[in-house]
Structures are given as C-alpha cells and as structure tokens.
Enzyme design. Sequence first.
Site, mmCIF file in Angstrom:
data_model
loop_
_atom_site.group_PDB
_atom_site.id
_atom_site.type_symbol
_atom_site.label_atom_id
_atom_site.label_comp_id
_atom_site.label_asym_id
_atom_site.label_seq_id
_atom_site.Cartn_x
_atom_site.Cartn_y
_atom_site.Cartn_z
ATOM 1 N N ARG A 58 44.296 -1.042 57.698
ATOM 2 C CA ARG A 58 43.173 -0.093 57.753
ATOM 3 C C ARG A 58 43.456 1.040 58.739
ATOM 4 O O ARG A 58 43.119 2.203 58.488
ATOM 5 C CB ARG A 58 41.907 -0.841 58.143
ATOM 6 C CG ARG A 58 40.636 0.005 58.083
ATOM 7 C CD ARG A 58 39.411 -0.888 58.027
ATOM 8 N NE ARG A 58 38.193 -0.095 57.942
ATOM 9 C CZ ARG A 58 37.376 0.149 58.975
ATOM 10 N NH1 ARG A 58 37.652 -0.356 60.173
ATOM 11 N NH2 ARG A 58 36.287 0.870 58.811
ATOM 12 N N HIS A 98 43.251 4.973 57.802
ATOM 13 C CA HIS A 98 42.366 5.879 58.532
ATOM 14 C C HIS A 98 43.149 6.953 59.287
ATOM 15 O O HIS A 98 42.593 8.015 59.580
ATOM 16 C CB HIS A 98 41.468 5.091 59.494
ATOM 17 C CG HIS A 98 40.308 4.448 58.802
ATOM 18 N ND1 HIS A 98 39.022 4.507 59.289
ATOM 19 C CD2 HIS A 98 40.240 3.745 57.645
ATOM 20 C CE1 HIS A 98 38.210 3.864 58.455
ATOM 21 N NE2 HIS A 98 38.933 3.387 57.452
ATOM 22 N N ASP A 99 44.402 6.691 59.596
ATOM 23 C CA ASP A 99 45.239 7.731 60.189
ATOM 24 C C ASP A 99 45.656 8.742 59.121
ATOM 25 O O ASP A 99 45.467 9.950 59.285
ATOM 26 C CB ASP A 99 46.478 7.112 60.841
ATOM 27 C CG ASP A 99 47.359 8.150 61.511
ATOM 28 O OD1 ASP A 99 46.808 9.110 62.095
ATOM 29 O OD2 ASP A 99 48.596 8.017 61.457
ATOM 30 N N GLY A 101 46.819 13.849 57.691
ATOM 31 C CA GLY A 101 48.140 13.267 57.480
ATOM 32 C C GLY A 101 48.461 12.110 58.411
ATOM 33 O O GLY A 101 47.736 11.808 59.357
ATOM 34 N N ASN A 113 35.251 4.898 62.378
ATOM 35 C CA ASN A 113 36.217 4.247 63.263
ATOM 36 C C ASN A 113 35.593 3.504 64.439
ATOM 37 O O ASN A 113 36.101 2.474 64.873
ATOM 38 C CB ASN A 113 37.199 5.296 63.812
ATOM 39 C CG ASN A 113 38.040 5.933 62.728
ATOM 40 O OD1 ASN A 113 38.250 5.357 61.666
ATOM 41 N ND2 ASN A 113 38.537 7.139 62.995
ATOM 42 N N HIS A 137 41.357 -4.467 50.316
ATOM 43 C CA HIS A 137 40.161 -5.252 50.656
ATOM 44 C C HIS A 137 40.252 -6.682 50.149
ATOM 45 O O HIS A 137 39.268 -7.420 50.192
ATOM 46 C CB HIS A 137 38.898 -4.572 50.108
ATOM 47 C CG HIS A 137 38.433 -3.424 50.943
ATOM 48 N ND1 HIS A 137 37.298 -2.701 50.671
ATOM 49 C CD2 HIS A 137 38.965 -2.868 52.077
ATOM 50 C CE1 HIS A 137 37.143 -1.761 51.584
ATOM 51 N NE2 HIS A 137 38.145 -1.833 52.435
ATOM 52 N N THR A 149 40.167 -16.220 49.169
ATOM 53 C CA THR A 149 41.410 -16.283 49.956
ATOM 54 C C THR A 149 41.387 -15.123 50.956
ATOM 55 O O THR A 149 42.082 -14.129 50.786
ATOM 56 C CB THR A 149 42.654 -16.167 49.039
ATOM 57 O OG1 THR A 149 42.515 -14.995 48.203
ATOM 58 C CG2 THR A 149 42.797 -17.389 48.147
#
Length: 318
Positions: A62, A66-67, A72, A94, A193, A241
């Site tokens: 994640r 998110h970066d 970029g 964040n 996810h 799982t």
Amino acid sequence: MGSSARSFLVLVALLCVVILPCHAKLSTKFYAKTCPKVATIVRSAMAQAVAKEPRMGASIIRLFFHDCFVNGCDASILLDDTPTFTGEKNAGANANSVRGYEVIDAIKAQVEAACRGVVSCADIVALASRDAVNLLGGPSWNVQLGRRDSRTASQSAANANLPGPGSSVASLVSAFAAKGLSPRDMTALSGAHTVGRARCLFFRGRIYTETNINATFAAARRQTCPQSGGNGNLAPFDDQTPDVFDNAYYRNLVAQRGLLHSDQELFNGGSQDKLVRKYSGNAGMFATDFAKAMVKMGGLMPAAGTPTEVRLNCRKVN
C-alpha cells in the site's frame, strides 16, 4: 574536446548526482555495479518483517501504491513534516493509515551500510513491495530500478490523487486512466486487497446501509464495527485467507463479500464484472496481470523539472 567543455560536462554530471531532475531510464541492472547486493538486502529484511508481522507485507504494498499515485514513484510519501514543510503523511488517505515507514528506514540503513548514497528510497520501496507480494505467496517480477527521490511532496496532491473507499467503478477507472493505467490494470492492482486490513471507519457505511452484500458477511463485520465508535477497529479485506496473496479477493467479490464499497464496485453489474469473474477462477491470470500492472505503475515518474536526489535518510532531504 576542450578543457572548458570537459569541465562543463563534469559540472552537469555532478548536478545530476546532487539535486537536478535528471531522469535516467529505469533498468533491472541499474545497481549491478554500484550496489550488486541491494535486492538481497531488501529481500532479507522484508522476510524478517513479514515473519514478525504478516500484515506488514500488505502495508508495504500500500505504501508503494500511495507513493506512486502522487507525482510518481519518488518516495515523497516518506518525507516527514517540518515546521516549514507539509508532506503527504497526514493527507486524508494516509494519516493514521499508511504504515511501514520504520521498515523502510531499517532497510535503508542496511543498504546505506553496504553502498552509501547510491540506492534511492524510491527504489527500496519498489523492491520491498515486490518482495512483500512474493513472501505472502504471490508472484514475483523483475523490478525496474533507477528512480530518484523527490526533494518535495504535496499533501494537496495526495488528497486529490488517491482514490477513496467510497469510489465508484467509473471514478476508479478514471483515476487510474489519469496515470496511464488501463481498467484491467486497475482491477488487477485492486487485487492487492487480498491481503491487509481496513479500519471500521472506511467500511461502516457498506455493512450497515448497502444491499449488495452477503448478509452473513455483513453480520460478522458488524461484530467488531459498531454503528458509532470503534473507528480504528480492523477487519481483513479477505476473511478467508487474510495473509495469503491469492485470488480469493475476486471470489469474495462474486459472493458479495467485498469489504469496501470501492471493492464491491468492481463486481456490481458494471464494466469489470467479466474480468473479476475470470480472476476468481484463474489465479494464474490474476498473478500475471498483477505483476505486469505493478511494473507499469512502478514506471510512473515525477513531473519534468521536479528536483530529485538520492536521500541518505528517507524521512528528510539531504
């Protein structure tokens, strides 16, 4: 070549090394001579982190997403706020949510001990996310390297660019298209996810007010996510799982067991239903598409003119 011309070229090279935005083409062999053991160092540290806490694998994946989605893949998300600078860590998507910064710090310290000032924080995050997927049972791929670290960050850009848990399938397609990623890329990347957890705050509306949800699943989630309070209570995206990187996420969607509204949107009579059904029955297809999409997302570069460097400390500019 005259001495003045040679001096100029040396100066340009030095500026590229220090702060100027000089975007080299990414390569899987970028550190072959300058830091040949970097992949081994990152893999070993990630193996320890995931063994200690399997959820950390999902957190690092994640962190990479998110970066990359904000100006970029430039490690801008890692910059701490200062009295004169507001970064991305406290953006809406964040704050109190993205985690794993300490793991990246620890890996960076080991890499710096081996090759000081050579490997960017952005490349460490890219390698760590690949290893996180693979260590949890998912595919592996060759990571393109040569990214540089931004000397700036933007909280407003983070707020504007990161899709929220209430997103529609149309808005998800649009958000990914803005990054040059196809609807298929979007649906494959959403499969991350299959691991990780979400806070009650982000799925409360789905389990109490939406109708396209499995009743047994909704009842189970309500046990730990009350209608008021408990915002930080966690639930696994995939309760079958939860710490295995597989295609169960898509089987859950077909069964109306998507945790977030944005998850179930991928299978709700819309454009991605057919692909979700394919992934639900073909783990190999999902793994292949996911790996390809991660490489594609990992190629997102900062805008031309962005000052960059190789940070010595991922939390602050040099």
